[in-house]
Design an enzyme around this catalytic site. Structure first.
Site, PDB file in Angstrom:
ATOM      1  N   GLU A 138       5.785  25.507  56.378  1.00 44.34           N
ATOM      2  CA  GLU A 138       6.787  26.543  56.631  1.00 44.34           C
ATOM      3  C   GLU A 138       6.188  27.884  56.225  1.00 44.34           C
ATOM      4  O   GLU A 138       5.174  27.929  55.516  1.00 44.34           O
ATOM      5  CB  GLU A 138       8.060  26.267  55.817  1.00 44.34           C
ATOM      6  CG  GLU A 138       8.695  24.944  56.200  1.00 44.34           C
ATOM      7  CD  GLU A 138       9.944  24.610  55.389  1.00 44.34           C
ATOM      8  OE1 GLU A 138      10.355  25.444  54.546  1.00 44.34           O
ATOM      9  OE2 GLU A 138      10.485  23.514  55.599  1.00 44.34           O
ATOM     10  N   GLU A 373      -4.627  21.272  56.478  1.00 48.34           N
ATOM     11  CA  GLU A 373      -4.583  20.000  55.713  1.00 48.34           C
ATOM     12  C   GLU A 373      -5.093  20.210  54.293  1.00 48.34           C
ATOM     13  O   GLU A 373      -5.799  19.375  53.732  1.00 48.34           O
ATOM     14  CB  GLU A 373      -5.349  18.893  56.447  1.00 48.34           C
ATOM     15  CG  GLU A 373      -4.614  18.486  57.706  1.00 48.34           C
ATOM     16  CD  GLU A 373      -5.174  17.250  58.377  1.00 48.34           C
ATOM     17  OE1 GLU A 373      -5.559  16.316  57.671  1.00 48.34           O
ATOM     18  OE2 GLU A 373      -5.189  17.250  59.614  1.00 48.34           O
TER      19      GLU A 373
END
Ligand SMILES: Cc1cc2nc3c(=O)[nH]c(=O)nc-3n(C[C@H](O)[C@H](O)[C@H](O)COP(=O)(O)OP(=O)(O)OC[C@H]3O[C@@H](n4cnc5c(N)ncnc54)[C@H](O)[C@@H]3O)c2cc1C
Length: 393
Positions: A138, A373
């Site tokens: 987000e 990641e």
């Protein structure tokens, strides 16, 4: 010709060598046409759609969901995922991306789904009919996943999701989104849950398309009263952080493997150029400073490969969580690939910074792998946490 000696390392088995040859042959025959393809965001989205369909038809995507011996899905094999990503990245970044996202997007289902959830989604992902996405980040929760704000509340027999996600790869072309939201069992990371959301669910939309330096389909998502059934939750309420981290554990070494594929391509191209380019009356490859660069690149590539296949082997053979090994593999492989590719650009001189040249493309493609990641700093935090914890036992 990329180095293949690693294929006889004890981490790998005959099935991995066969897979390498199969994927390499497919990529050699199918991906050359991507050179010079439309790199804009829309162009990349079209290419990914076509690649997912083609890889599905060729049977390559079953590996992304653990399929083997004709089965469309099964237990994920980390070494197979790494082999596929390293080979595909060496041929074409978007091919690696297409494969990787089919695995990562459906990874929480492969690892934590019920039999019904797996049977419903994984065959379509393996056949290339369903494009998948992993929706964790987000605007205010990238590296800090515990700050995640998107909410999911019980609503009769359903869950209602409200909020926004950003940086979601395959936004706009995915049919299947695994979405992480706050259900509030506990504060911070322990109050998150994971849900399966279909793209055509009312209230779901792609709110923004993001243009990257090495384009792939990616954007922001809006959830406005999106309702999913109770059966679309993965695991139990509060399991979301554990599901996300366990999925990333498996896929982080594969990010390293993609970086390794880019670095191998950079070395191959640099060697070819250095041997034929004449400078000061001799091949560039005869100059000692060039040789030092080539040696550093080859050393970094072998060391990265050792860390990657060590991590993947440990996962496959012991079944243990591999946070430390996984972080080491991703951190080292991505950082070193960036340096190796920079050396290749330098060896190519002006050609290396010419738009569309392979060295220039690799230079743009590698950059994001040090961020997504888990940025390199996050990997260092994970490694240090494990080192300190181990010192206490
Ligand atoms: C190309 C691309 C594809 C992506 N695809 C997906 C996707 O499919 N799904 C998804 O959920 N997310 C995706 N992401 C999001 C990605 O995981 C986040 O960008 C990443 O977690 C970093 O978050 P952030 O961008 O908000 O940066 P921030 O969290 O603001 O971090 C900024 C920088 O701070 C530094 N930093 C981080 N932690 C520390 C620390 N402990 N100490 C010191 N410095 C630190 C790092 O250098 C980091 O780059 C993608 C991102 C990119 C760029």
């Amino acid at each position: 010709m990329a180095d293949r000696t690693f294929l006889s390392w004890p981490f790998l088995e005959p099935q991995h060598r066969d897979l390498y040859d199969r994927v390499d042959a497919w990529a050699g025959a199918s991906l050359a046409a991507l050179d010079g393809a439309d790199e804009s965001g829309a162009g990349a989205a079209g290419i990914v759609r076509r690649l997912v369909a083609a890889m599905g038809q060729a049977g390559l995507l079953a590996t992304a969901v653990g399929g083997r011996d004709g089965a469309l899905h099964g237990p994920l094999d980390a070494r197979s995922l790494c082999i596929c990503r390293e080979v595909l990245a060496r041929h074409a970044g978007l091919a690696d991306f297409s494969f990787a996202m089919q695995g990562l997007g459906s990874g929480p289902i492969s690892l934590f789904g019920t039999d019904e959830q797996k049977a419903r989604w994984l065959p379509g992902v393996a056949q290339g009919n369903v494009i998948s996405a992993f929706a964790l980040s987000e605007a205010e929760a990238g590296s800090d996943v515990s700050a995640l704000a998107m909410r999911a509340k019980p609503d009769g027999a359903q869950w209602r999701l409200d909020g926004a996600k950003t940086w979601i790869s395959n936004a706009g072309i995915a049919k299947l989104y695994v979405v992480f939201a706050r259900t509030g069992e506990d504060p911070g990371a322990k109050g998150l849950s994971a849900f399966i959301v279909e793209a055509d669910t009312p209230g779901f939309s792609v709110s923004k398309v993001i243009d990257l330096i090495a384009p792939h389909p990616i954007g922001a998502l809006a959830f406005d009263g999106v309702k999913v059934s109770r059966a679309d939750m993965l695991g139990a309420p509060g399991d979301g952080f554990r599901i996300a981290m366990a999925t990333l554990d498996v896929f982080r070494p594969t990010v390293g493997a993609a970086a390794l594929g880019f670095a191998r391509r950079a070395l191959d191209e640099a060697v070819r150029h250095a041997r034929t380019r004449k400078l000061f009356g001799q091949p560039l490859s005869d100059l000692q400073l060039t040789r030092a660069k080539l040696a550093d690149m080859a050393l970094a590539i072998d060391a990265a490969a050792l860390l990657i296949y060590r991590a993947a082997w440990t996962k496959d053979v012991t079944g243990a969580r591999i946070s430390r090994e996984s972080s080491m593999a991703k951190l080292f492989a991505t950082e070193e690939a960036q340096k190796a590719i920079d050396s290749a650009v330098q060896i190519f001189g002006g050609l290396g910074v010419t738009r569309g040249h392979i060295a220039e493309r690799l230079y743009r493609e590698i950059r994001a792998l040090r961020i997504y990641e888990g940025a390199s700093e996050v990997q260092k935090m994970i490694i240090a946490t494990r080192v300190l914890a181990d010192a206490q036992t």
